[in-house]
Enzyme design. Structure first.
Site, PDB file in Angstrom:
ATOM      1  N   ASP A  26      -3.619  13.517 -28.997  1.00 20.72           N
ATOM      2  CA  ASP A  26      -4.958  14.627 -28.296  1.00 20.72           C
ATOM      3  C   ASP A  26      -4.362  15.958 -28.080  1.00 20.72           C
ATOM      4  O   ASP A  26      -5.493  16.369 -27.049  1.00 20.72           O
ATOM      5  CB  ASP A  26      -4.553  13.912 -26.541  1.00 20.72           C
ATOM      6  N   GLU A  60       0.763  -0.993   0.096  1.00 25.40           N
ATOM      7  CA  GLU A  60       0.108  -0.294   0.358  1.00 25.40           C
ATOM      8  C   GLU A  60       0.755   1.512  -0.191  1.00 25.40           C
ATOM      9  O   GLU A  60       0.174   2.019  -0.645  1.00 25.40           O
ATOM     10  CB  GLU A  60      -1.163  -0.081   1.298  1.00 25.40           C
ATOM     11  N   TYR A  85      -7.347  10.402 -27.528  1.00 27.54           N
ATOM     12  CA  TYR A  85      -8.634   9.648 -26.567  1.00 27.54           C
ATOM     13  C   TYR A  85      -9.855   9.950 -27.493  1.00 27.54           C
ATOM     14  O   TYR A  85     -10.741   9.516 -26.617  1.00 27.54           O
ATOM     15  CB  TYR A  85      -8.329  10.270 -25.099  1.00 27.54           C
ATOM     16  N   HIS A 137       4.738  10.223 -19.913  1.00 31.67           N
ATOM     17  CA  HIS A 137       4.786  10.189 -17.442  1.00 31.67           C
ATOM     18  C   HIS A 137       5.476   9.399 -16.873  1.00 31.67           C
ATOM     19  O   HIS A 137       5.554  10.616 -15.440  1.00 31.67           O
ATOM     20  CB  HIS A 137       3.362  10.572 -17.499  1.00 31.67           C
TER      21      HIS A 137
END
Ligand code: Q9C
Ligand code: ZN
Length: 346
Positions: free
Chosen positions: A286, A108, A325, A161
Site C-alpha cells: 500500500d 457492546e 488495496y 495493527h
C-alpha cells in the site's frame, strides 16, 4: 527458484458488508478478492508453490496474544447476535483517557475494550479466517525454522495493527509477530522484523517494545497525518531492555522512492548490526502510488528493487502479507516484489 507459500481457503470467510470511512458505510478495502490477485500471479510465475498450512493449534497464537483477546475474537459475533444486534460487530465505545479500563461484561462494552480502532468489523466468518491466516504465518515460520531460505505467508486478514490485546486496522491477530515469536521458540536467538507496509506496524511495535531479542524496524506514513495516528514517531526507540530495538521511519506526503529508499538503506544498517538469525518482513504493497490509502509515490518497478535489497540482506526470511488495496494492480506489484526477491528482474 521457488519457495513454499501458505494459504487456506478459510481465509476467504472474513467478509464484512462494509467499513466506516468519513462517516459513511463504504465497501471494505480489505476484501477476499485480494487473495486471488496475489495467489494467481505468484503461482503462475513459479515464485511460490502454495499449500494449505497444517493446524499448529492455538499455542503459537497464545505465545503472542492475551488469551482474553483470543477468546473474545472467537465468541464476539455469537455474543453480539445473542444480544439481539442485527449487523456485524463494530466498536462504538472507547475507554476514556487516563482510566485503567476494566473489561465490561456486556458485548457492546467488550468490543470497545478490545478494539484499537472502530473501522473494522467482526463478521460471521471472521474468526475462522483470522485463525487460518495466523496458521499461514506459523507454517511459513516453521518452514524457515526447518531450514528453508524463505517462505511466504499469504496472510489475509492482515496482522500488524493487532496488539497483544486489541484488534483494529483490518487486523485481528498479529501474523508477523506470531511468526517472529515462533522463530524465537524454534532455534532463532535473535529475530528482526522489517515492516514496509504503508501504515506503521503499531501492533508489532507494542508486542516487542520492551524486548531486546526482537528488533522492529518500520517505514511508514507520518502518524500525525495517517493511520494508525498515535504511534510510529521516530523517537519511539524501545523501553527498558528493549531500548534501541525499535526503529521508526515516518515519512510525509509525496515521499518518492528516492526518499523511501534512503530510509530503507538506514534501516538496513540497523538490521545488519543486529545480526539476526532470521528475518520477518511485513510486506504491505500500500505504499504504491495509486493505492487508495497511500500518500507515497512508489511504482511497480520500485517493488522489484525493494525485494532485491531485502533478499540481499541474506537472512533466512519469512514474508508475511499485510496491506495493499490497489486491487487491480496487486498482481503486477506482488510479482514485481517477488521478481526482485527471487533475483529474477528482467
Ligand atoms: N481512508 C493495513 O494496511 N483506515 N491496514 C482506513 C481509509 C484503516 C490499514 C481509512 C487503515 C488500516 C493492514
Ligand atoms: Zn497498510
Amino acid at each position: 527458484m521457488t519457495m513454499r507459500g501458505f494459504f487456506d481457503d478459510a481465509q476467504r470467510l472474513h467478509a464484512p458488508a462494509f467499513e466506516i470511512v468519513g462517516g459513511q458505510m463504504v465497501p471494505p478495502f480489505e476484501t477476499k478478492d485480494r487473495v486471488d490477485r496475489l495467489l494467481r500471479p505468484l503461482s503462475a510465475a513459479g515464485y511460490c508453490q502454495f499449500e494449505t498450512p497444517r493446524d499448529f493449534g492455538l499455542d503459537p497464537i497464545l505465545a503472542t496474544h492475551d488469551p482474553a483477546l483470543v477468546a473474545f475474537l472467537q465468541r464476539a459475533y455469537d455474543d453480539w447476535k445473542a444480544a439481539g444486534f442485527e449487523g456485524d460487530v463494530f466498536a462504538t465505545v472507547m475507554p476514556p483517557q487516563h482510566c485503567r479500563p476494566r473489561k465490561p461484561q456486556f458485548i457492546e462494552g467488550e468490543v470497545g475494550y478490545f478494539a484499537a480502532s472502530g473501522e473494522s468489523a467482526i463478521a460471521q466468518g471472521t474468526w475462522p479466517a483470522v485463525y487460518a491466516s495466523a496458521q499461514c504465518a506459523v507454517a511459513a515460520a516453521d518452514a524457515v525454522a526447518q531450514g528453508d531460505k524463505a517462505a511466504f505467508a499469504l496472510c489475509r486478514p492482515p496482522g500488524h495493527h493487532a496488539t497483544k490485546g486489541q484488534f483494529g486496522g483490518y487486523c485481528y491477530l498479529n501474523n508477523a509477530a506470531i511468526a517472529a515469536q515462533y522463530l524465537r521458540n524454534h532455534g532463532s536467538q535473535r529475530v528482526a522484523i522489517l515492516d514496509i507496509d504503508f501504515h506503521h506496524g503499531n501492533g508489532t511495535q507494542d508486542i516487542f517494545y520492551d524486548r531486546d531479542d526482537v528488533l522492529f524496524v518500520s517505514l511508514h506514513g507520518d502518524p500525525s497525518l495517517t493511520y494508525p495516528f498515535f504511534l510510529g514517531y521516530d523517537d519511539e526507540t524501545g523501553l527498558g531492555a528493549g531500548e534501541g530495538f525499535n526503529r521508526n521511519y515516518p515519512m510525509g506526503p509525496g515521499t518518492d522512492f528516492h526518499a523511501w529508499a534512503a530510509a530503507l538503506h538506514d534501516a538496513m544498517g540497523h538490521l545488519n548490526a543486529f545480526a539476526a538469525d532470521t528475518l520477518v518482513v511485513s510486506v504491505g504493497l500500500d505504499t504504491y502510488q495509486h493505492d487508495p490509502q497511500s500518500i507515497f509515490q512508489i511504482s511497480t518497478e520500485d517493488f522489484a528493487t525493494i525485494g532485491s535489497w531485502i533478499q540481499h540482506l541474506g537472512f533466512p526470511t519469512v514474508l508475511v502479507m499485510e496491506g495493499g488495496y490497489a486491487v487491480e494492480d496487486l498482481p503486477k506489484n506482488v510479482s514485481s516484489f517477488f521478481a526482485g526477491f527471487m533475483g529474477d528482474v528482467g
